[in-house]
Design an enzyme around this catalytic site. Structure first.
Site, PDB file in Angstrom:
ATOM      1  N   SER A  32       0.824  -1.224   0.000  1.00 53.17           N
ATOM      2  CA  SER A  32       0.000   0.000   0.000  1.00 53.17           C
ATOM      3  C   SER A  32       0.847   1.259   0.000  1.00 53.17           C
ATOM      4  O   SER A  32       1.694   1.439   0.883  1.00 53.17           O
ATOM      5  CB  SER A  32      -0.885   0.051   1.256  1.00 53.17           C
ATOM      6  OG  SER A  32      -1.711  -1.058   1.314  1.00 53.17           O
ATOM      7  N   HIS A  63      -3.539   0.476  -4.596  1.00 50.55           N
ATOM      8  CA  HIS A  63      -2.952  -0.671  -5.298  1.00 50.55           C
ATOM      9  C   HIS A  63      -3.325  -0.596  -6.784  1.00 50.55           C
ATOM     10  O   HIS A  63      -4.483  -0.697  -7.135  1.00 50.55           O
ATOM     11  CB  HIS A  63      -3.485  -1.983  -4.720  1.00 50.55           C
ATOM     12  CG  HIS A  63      -2.941  -2.295  -3.362  1.00 50.55           C
ATOM     13  ND1 HIS A  63      -1.943  -3.206  -3.153  1.00 50.55           N
ATOM     14  CD2 HIS A  63      -3.240  -1.795  -2.152  1.00 50.55           C
ATOM     15  CE1 HIS A  63      -1.664  -3.260  -1.862  1.00 50.55           C
ATOM     16  NE2 HIS A  63      -2.439  -2.423  -1.241  1.00 50.55           N
ATOM     17  N   HIS A  85      -5.700  -9.043  -1.055  1.00 52.14           N
ATOM     18  CA  HIS A  85      -5.678  -9.373   0.371  1.00 52.14           C
ATOM     19  C   HIS A  85      -6.827 -10.322   0.722  1.00 52.14           C
ATOM     20  O   HIS A  85      -7.831 -10.363   0.014  1.00 52.14           O
ATOM     21  CB  HIS A  85      -5.841  -8.097   1.213  1.00 52.14           C
ATOM     22  CG  HIS A  85      -4.812  -7.047   0.941  1.00 52.14           C
ATOM     23  ND1 HIS A  85      -4.904  -6.194  -0.129  1.00 52.14           N
ATOM     24  CD2 HIS A  85      -3.666  -6.734   1.589  1.00 52.14           C
ATOM     25  CE1 HIS A  85      -3.852  -5.385  -0.126  1.00 52.14           C
ATOM     26  NE2 HIS A  85      -3.078  -5.695   0.901  1.00 52.14           N
ATOM     27  N   TYR A  87      -8.913  -9.803   3.028  1.00 51.83           N
ATOM     28  CA  TYR A  87     -10.116  -9.028   3.359  1.00 51.83           C
ATOM     29  C   TYR A  87     -10.924  -8.630   2.121  1.00 51.83           C
ATOM     30  O   TYR A  87     -12.062  -8.183   2.235  1.00 51.83           O
ATOM     31  CB  TYR A  87      -9.780  -7.795   4.214  1.00 51.83           C
ATOM     32  CG  TYR A  87      -8.831  -6.787   3.582  1.00 51.83           C
ATOM     33  CD1 TYR A  87      -9.237  -5.961   2.539  1.00 51.83           C
ATOM     34  CD2 TYR A  87      -7.531  -6.670   4.047  1.00 51.83           C
ATOM     35  CE1 TYR A  87      -8.370  -5.048   1.969  1.00 51.83           C
ATOM     36  CE2 TYR A  87      -6.661  -5.763   3.484  1.00 51.83           C
ATOM     37  CZ  TYR A  87      -7.083  -4.948   2.438  1.00 51.83           C
ATOM     38  OH  TYR A  87      -6.219  -4.052   1.876  1.00 51.83           O
ATOM     39  N   GLU A  88     -10.356  -8.810   0.946  1.00 53.18           N
ATOM     40  CA  GLU A  88     -11.128  -8.548  -0.270  1.00 53.18           C
ATOM     41  C   GLU A  88     -12.022  -9.738  -0.627  1.00 53.18           C
ATOM     42  O   GLU A  88     -12.787  -9.679  -1.584  1.00 53.18           O
ATOM     43  CB  GLU A  88     -10.180  -8.234  -1.428  1.00 53.18           C
ATOM     44  CG  GLU A  88      -9.420  -6.926  -1.221  1.00 53.18           C
ATOM     45  CD  GLU A  88      -8.342  -6.706  -2.271  1.00 53.18           C
ATOM     46  OE1 GLU A  88      -8.693  -6.338  -3.400  1.00 53.18           O
ATOM     47  OE2 GLU A  88      -7.153  -6.915  -1.965  1.00 53.18           O
ATOM     48  N   ALA A 115       2.877  -2.028   4.057  1.00 55.14           N
ATOM     49  CA  ALA A 115       2.640  -0.987   5.055  1.00 55.14           C
ATOM     50  C   ALA A 115       2.206  -1.719   6.317  1.00 55.14           C
ATOM     51  O   ALA A 115       1.437  -2.669   6.238  1.00 55.14           O
ATOM     52  CB  ALA A 115       1.533  -0.059   4.579  1.00 55.14           C
ATOM     53  N   MET A 213      -1.767  -6.851   7.251  1.00 57.10           N
ATOM     54  CA  MET A 213      -2.810  -7.729   6.705  1.00 57.10           C
ATOM     55  C   MET A 213      -2.364  -8.430   5.423  1.00 57.10           C
ATOM     56  O   MET A 213      -3.201  -8.855   4.627  1.00 57.10           O
ATOM     57  CB  MET A 213      -4.076  -6.898   6.421  1.00 57.10           C
ATOM     58  CG  MET A 213      -4.593  -6.107   7.609  1.00 57.10           C
ATOM     59  SD  MET A 213      -5.941  -5.003   7.134  1.00 57.10           S
ATOM     60  CE  MET A 213      -6.087  -3.984   8.613  1.00 57.10           C
ATOM     61  N   SER A 214      -1.068  -8.551   5.230  1.00 57.31           N
ATOM     62  CA  SER A 214      -0.598  -9.120   3.956  1.00 57.31           C
ATOM     63  C   SER A 214       0.653  -9.963   4.170  1.00 57.31           C
ATOM     64  O   SER A 214       0.915 -10.438   5.271  1.00 57.31           O
ATOM     65  CB  SER A 214      -0.307  -7.985   2.970  1.00 57.31           C
ATOM     66  OG  SER A 214       0.821  -7.243   3.382  1.00 57.31           O
ATOM     67  N   ASN A 237       2.072   3.840  10.567  1.00 62.28           N
ATOM     68  CA  ASN A 237       1.388   4.377  11.760  1.00 62.28           C
ATOM     69  C   ASN A 237       1.817   3.549  12.950  1.00 62.28           C
ATOM     70  O   ASN A 237       2.200   2.391  12.797  1.00 62.28           O
ATOM     71  CB  ASN A 237      -0.137   4.253  11.581  1.00 62.28           C
ATOM     72  CG  ASN A 237      -0.566   2.824  11.288  1.00 62.28           C
ATOM     73  OD1 ASN A 237      -0.441   2.348  10.157  1.00 62.28           O
ATOM     74  ND2 ASN A 237      -1.021   2.137  12.306  1.00 62.28           N
ATOM     75  N   HIS A 249      -6.947   4.993   7.054  1.00 56.25           N
ATOM     76  CA  HIS A 249      -6.240   4.413   5.903  1.00 56.25           C
ATOM     77  C   HIS A 249      -5.511   5.477   5.078  1.00 56.25           C
ATOM     78  O   HIS A 249      -4.418   5.238   4.573  1.00 56.25           O
ATOM     79  CB  HIS A 249      -7.231   3.643   5.022  1.00 56.25           C
ATOM     80  CG  HIS A 249      -6.600   2.949   3.854  1.00 56.25           C
ATOM     81  ND1 HIS A 249      -5.582   2.034   4.002  1.00 56.25           N
ATOM     82  CD2 HIS A 249      -6.820   3.058   2.521  1.00 56.25           C
ATOM     83  CE1 HIS A 249      -5.212   1.592   2.792  1.00 56.25           C
ATOM     84  NE2 HIS A 249      -5.951   2.203   1.885  1.00 56.25           N
TER      85      HIS A 249
HETATM   86  N1  HPA Z   1      -2.688  -2.608  11.364  1.00 56.59           N
HETATM   87  C1  HPA Z   1      -2.858  -3.497  10.379  1.00 56.59           C
HETATM   88  N2  HPA Z   1      -2.471  -3.271   9.137  1.00 56.59           N
HETATM   89  C2  HPA Z   1      -1.857  -2.098   8.876  1.00 56.59           C
HETATM   90  C3  HPA Z   1      -1.653  -1.123   9.851  1.00 56.59           C
HETATM   91  C4  HPA Z   1      -2.100  -1.393  11.180  1.00 56.59           C
HETATM   92  O1  HPA Z   1      -1.944  -0.597  12.121  1.00 56.59           O
HETATM   93  N3  HPA Z   1      -1.025  -0.075   9.257  1.00 56.59           N
HETATM   94  C5  HPA Z   1      -0.853  -0.419   7.948  1.00 56.59           C
HETATM   95  N4  HPA Z   1      -1.356  -1.639   7.706  1.00 56.59           N
END
Ligand code: HPA
Length: 282
Positions: A32, A63, A85, A87-88, A115, A213-214, A237, A249
């Site tokens: 991302s 993406h 991902h 989640y998709e 990310a 998440m990847s 973050n 996001h």
């Molecule tokens: N959590 C999960 N996935 C992420 C985060 C997070 O804080 N930041 C970027 N992808």
């Protein structure tokens, strides 16, 4: 008749190779907000995922969804600009299918980027972290189901998932570029909701430095096929509950873009040295 996974990967790989005379042995998956590396490759062909047989299409913002084959300096590379991902709605096997295709197309070394949220408080926003291991909490494994020995063994070893030598190279090149890099353990969750502060405390307790998440489905499949892996997280973050504020996001994408210069410079410096390693180890 539905074709088996091996045949689907094989025909997608043949299609990809028919689009270019380059024969890359290093592949990259850009996470991302980190897609810009693929923009300034030379001799590049750009193949939308929708054109590649059996390829999943990415739906997440940030993406692009194309495979770029080109050169970074003298090094031919195959770059996934965007990934899909869990989640998709894709299964772990579907998420990792592009890595199967890269493997059948001749990729021996894979750079996975993402990310991630920083759990380790030594990290700051924008930090680059080389993964030394992962914890799979996605509740899925891309190797579930019948094993095809043409890809790899039923029970692949995961002790050396993230190649020490590649990590050393990345740390050296980061230091040379004046980026202070970190090394850490990545916990993968299914998402798409971000974690709760309690979940982050739990993840810290079990030894995670980062959360995302990847990456993990791709890493498992790459190891199954015998590829060597370098994985780099960009801390976009601090994870939930570390700072007293909500996660958004857009901020994840924004921080990705902010460290892009450093990130691209690091990849460009690492690639020729990884290429030497690939040549050495065959
Ligand atoms: N959590 C999960 N996935 C992420 C985060 C997070 O804080 N930041 C970027 N992808």
């Amino acid at each position: 008749m539905t074709l088996d996974l091996f045949t689907r990967a094989e025909s997608a790989a043949a299609f990809v190779l028919s689009q270019t005379a380059l024969r890359p042995q290093i592949g990259l998956v850009l996470g991302s907000g980190l897609g810009a590396f693929a923009d300034d490759l030379t001799d590049a062909v750009r193949i939308p995922y929708a054109d590649i047989p059996a390829f999943p299409r990415s739906t997440a913002a940030g993406h692009a969804g194309q495979l770029v084959i080109g050169k970074s300096g003298d090094v031919p590379v195959a770059v996934m600009q965007g990934r899909v991902h869990l989640y998709e709605g894709y299964s772990a096997a579907e998420v990792a299918f592009p890595v199967r295709v890269l493997g059948r197309a001749g990729i021996r070394a894979l750079i996975l980027t993402n990310a991630a949220g920083g759990i380790n408080v030594e990290y700051g926003q924008g930090a680059l972290v080389m993964l030394r291991d992962h914890i799979n909490l996605q509740g899925q494994n891309p190797l579930t189901g019948a094993n095809d020995e043409r890809f790899g063994p039923r029970f692949p070893d995961m002790t050396y998932t993230y190649a020490k030598r590649y990590r050393e190279i990345a740390l050296e090149e980061a230091n040379r570029l004046g980026v202070s890099p970190h090394v850490g353990v990545y916990a993968a969750l299914a998402g798409p909701s971000y974690e709760t502060p309690a979940e982050i405390r739990y993840l810290r307790t079990i030894g995670a430095d980062l959360v995302g998440m990847s990456t993990v489905p791709e890493a498992i499949v790459a190891r199954h096929m015998g590829m060597n892996i370098l994985a780099i997280s960009c801390v976009t973050n601090m994870a939930a509950g570390i700072l007293d504020r909500a996660l958004v996001h857009e901020e994840v994408l924004e921080v990705g873009r902010r460290v892009m210069g450093q990130f691209v410079a690091l990849l460009r410096a690492v690639l020729p040295r990884m290429m030497e390693e690939v040549k050495k180890t065959g």
